[in-house]
Write an enzyme that holds these catalytic residues in place. Structure first.
Site, short mmCIF file in Angstrom:
data_model
loop_
_atom_site.label_atom_id
_atom_site.label_comp_id
_atom_site.label_asym_id
_atom_site.label_seq_id
_atom_site.Cartn_x
_atom_site.Cartn_y
_atom_site.Cartn_z
CB SER A 15 44.02 45.38 18.12
OG SER A 15 45.13 46.07 18.67
CB CYS A 43 46.90 48.91 21.25
SG CYS A 43 47.99 47.93 22.31
CB CYS A 48 48.57 49.25 25.22
SG CYS A 48 46.83 49.15 24.82
CE LYS A 51 49.05 52.14 29.38
NZ LYS A 51 47.71 51.54 29.55
CE1 TYR A 178 43.18 52.18 30.41
CE2 TYR A 178 40.87 52.03 30.99
CZ TYR A 178 41.88 51.97 30.04
OH TYR A 178 41.57 51.71 28.74
CD GLU A 182 47.25 52.99 32.69
OE1 GLU A 182 47.15 51.76 32.81
OE2 GLU A 182 46.99 53.58 31.62
NE ARG A 205 32.40 56.23 37.31
CZ ARG A 205 31.76 55.78 36.23
NH1 ARG A 205 30.86 54.80 36.34
NH2 ARG A 205 32.02 56.28 35.04
CB THR A 312 44.76 45.75 23.00
OG1 THR A 312 44.90 47.17 22.96
CG2 THR A 312 45.48 45.13 21.81
CG HIS A 435 59.60 31.66 50.95
ND1 HIS A 435 58.86 32.70 51.48
CD2 HIS A 435 60.76 31.59 51.65
CE1 HIS A 435 59.56 33.23 52.47
NE2 HIS A 435 60.70 32.57 52.59
CD GLU A 440 55.90 33.49 50.08
OE1 GLU A 440 55.78 32.44 50.75
OE2 GLU A 440 56.97 34.11 49.95
#
Length: 466
Positions: A15, A43, A48, A51, A178, A182, A205, A312, A435, A440
């Site tokens: 990237s 990525c 990314c 995944k 993460y 994931e 964490r 990224t 709504h 909201e």
């Protein structure tokens, strides 16, 4: 610059490297790029993008379950991993072609081989050829690592997860960040029996504590067996085809796959940087200043290899800022503040700004928080709840926004615009709610956590679904 073969030599076509190459070429620079693996970087190739495709694939199991509550009779469902993998591979190949096209249109010289730095103005390709450059950009990114334990070769990393020939029946995911969370969700959604080991007290964490607790409880409720305070000690093959996992706290469990998602390391080893005076941290990150420049004036670094913010969009911004500054005549610094982030756990996380703990360490704050069962889950009979949280500081300025639930990543992108502009809680309150939506709730929370509701008129206008 005419004394050099090229104006810019970029090592790494991810990237940061591709963006820097394109922008530098647009400003008239002669560019060369070396990439020893595939174009697109972590990525696109093994991060990314694939995944997220796996997250989508695993999420259909929940949709199929919930469909019955909405009147659909879909019958038994079966997931075909080889068919999904083939479709995923085609898409990744298409995206890689786009990255190659960017470099081609920039008329960059492309070398499909490893490059190392010889001196401040020369690189050496694996073939032995040397090329001189006015400027060198290090954009080699990072790679996952496996802890140094007996039997470590039996574990796989996130890179390997995209190339599995078949799904395991059981899997152990090691880590609490993460990436680990994931993949635990992905495997669980695809029908794999998942145990997650994390040496800390709570997963994720660095994220807001309410987010961490909410996600952990939701993952457990979905069937992921999370063991905190636990780490690997050794791996072995007992002879029955399974992997025997010895735990650091004692005991042993068996599984079919061990995924180590315990962090990443920059791929700077062997580049020749230290011998030139380029600063490299103990973890291997290239040390740069606010302009992405190293201690050697002609050598720069951008992206994950610097360790500033390994995302990224940040790598793209750093590559762009470098090229605009060096070749475009603009003094552009890459910013690393108020970075919106999505974590594609199941349920999903979207976050921007300060956590409650970070904000409280600076000054008094007010916290607005709501947990509720979104409309989507009502007819489905699913008890999982969403979390919305605003951290409000001095002058009623919104310092942080944290969301857990369906669409959190999409919501946080727009919330980040408001927070980046300095929105106050009153700005949120004055905004008309859309709504019926889950979003909201961000503009209808009226009472801070711990504050009494003075009268019915002061109560929230919309009570979340129970």
């Amino acid at each position: 610059m005419s004394d050099f073969d090229v104006d810019l030599f970029v090592i790494g076509a991810g990237s940061a490297g591709v963006r820097a190459s394109r922008v530098a070429a647009e400003h008239g620079a002669r560019v060369a790029v070396a990439e020893e693996y595939r174009f697109g970087g972590t990525c696109v190739i093994r991060g990314c993008v694939p995944k997220k495709l796996m997250v989508y694939a695993s999420g259909f199991s929940e949709m199929i379950e919930d469909a019955a509550g909405y009147g659909w009779d879909l019958g038994p469902a079966r997931f075909d991993w080889p068919r999904f993998k083939a479709a995923k591979d085609r898409e990744i190949a298409r995206l890689e072609g786009i990255y190659q096209g960017v470099l081609s249109r920039a008329e960059a010289q492309v070398f499909r081989e490893r490059a190392t730095v010889v001196d401040p103005h020369r690189v050496r390709l694996a073939s032995g050829r040397e090329i001189s450059a006015a400027h060198i950009l290090i954009a080699v990114g990072g790679a996952p690592f496996v802890p140094d334990i007996p039997g470590a070769e039996l574990a796989v990393t996130s890179n390997d997860m995209f190339e599995l020939e078949a799904l395991p029946r059981r899997a152990i995911v090691v880590g609490g960040g993460y990436v680990a969370c994931e993949f635990a969700g992905i495997l669980n959604g695809l029908g794999v029996e998942v145990t997650q080991l994390y040496r800390g007290e709570r997963i994720l964490r660095g994220f807001d504590d309410d987010v961490r607790l909410h996600v952990e409880e939701a993952m457990r409720a979905r069937g992921i067996d999370i063991w905190t305070g636990t780490d690997l000690a050794a791996l072995a093959r007992p002879g029955n085809g399974a992997i025997a996992v010895t735990l650091d706290r004692g005991g042993e469990i068996e599984t079919d796959l061990v995924l180590c998602a315990t962090g990443r390391r920059p791929t700077t080893a062997g580049l020749g940087l230290e011998s030139l005076g380029v600063g490299v941290s103990k973890k291997g990150h290239v040390v740069v200043d606010e302009w992405s420049q190293t201690a050697v004036p002609s050598i720069y670094a951008a992206g994950d290899v610097t360790g500033r913010a390994e995302l990224t969009p940040i790598a793209i911004r750093e590559g762009q800022a470098f090229a605009e500054t060096v070749f475009g005549g603009l003094a552009v610094k890459p910013e690393h503040v108020l970075i919106p982030t999505a974590v594609f756990t199941q349920p999903e996380v979207g976050t921007v700004g300060l956590t409650e703990a970070e904000a409280r360490a600076r000054a008094p704050v007010e916290i607005y928080r709501a947990t509720f069962r979104p409309m989507l889950n009502i007819l489905a009979g699913r008890d999982e709840r969403m979390l919305m949280k605003l951290v409000v500081g001095e002058g009623r300025k919104v310092l942080g926004c944290h969301i857990v639930g369906h669409g959190a990543g999409e919501m946080i992108q727009l919330a980040a615009v408001a927070i980046r502009m300095g929105a106050t809680k009153e700005d949120f309150d004055r905004t008309i709610a859309v709504h019926p939506t889950a979003a909201e709730e961000l503009v209808t929370m009226r009472t801070p956590v711990g504050a009494p509701v003075a009268s019915p008129a002061m109560a929230p206008e919309r009570t979340p679904a129970a």
